[in-house]
Design a protein around this motif. Structure first.
Motif: not given
Length: 66
Positions: A22-24, A26, A32, A34-35
């Protein structure tokens, strides 16, 4: 010495779970992590694990020549 994962070669690997990726980032927070990424390995040394950078910087610049 690129292109293979074997002794004597420079290997860069990213280990991740595709289902959890998941790209976190913004617009308000563009830096930030990634998860879903568990490890990043550069030239055989772990540079990212457990959601933290390890402080190691084993990479080298590869220049393109025409």
């Amino acid at each position: 010495n690129k292109g293979y994962i074997k002794e004597g070669y420079d290997a860069d690997l990213v280990i991740f779970n595709l289902d959890d990726l998941l790209d976190t980032a913004t617009y308000d927070n563009p830096v930030s992590y990634a998860e879903g990424i568990s490890h990043v390995i550069v030239n055989g040394e772990t540079v990212y694990k457990n959601n933290q950078l390890t402080g190691k910087c084993p990479g080298k610049v590869v220049r393109y020549r025409v």
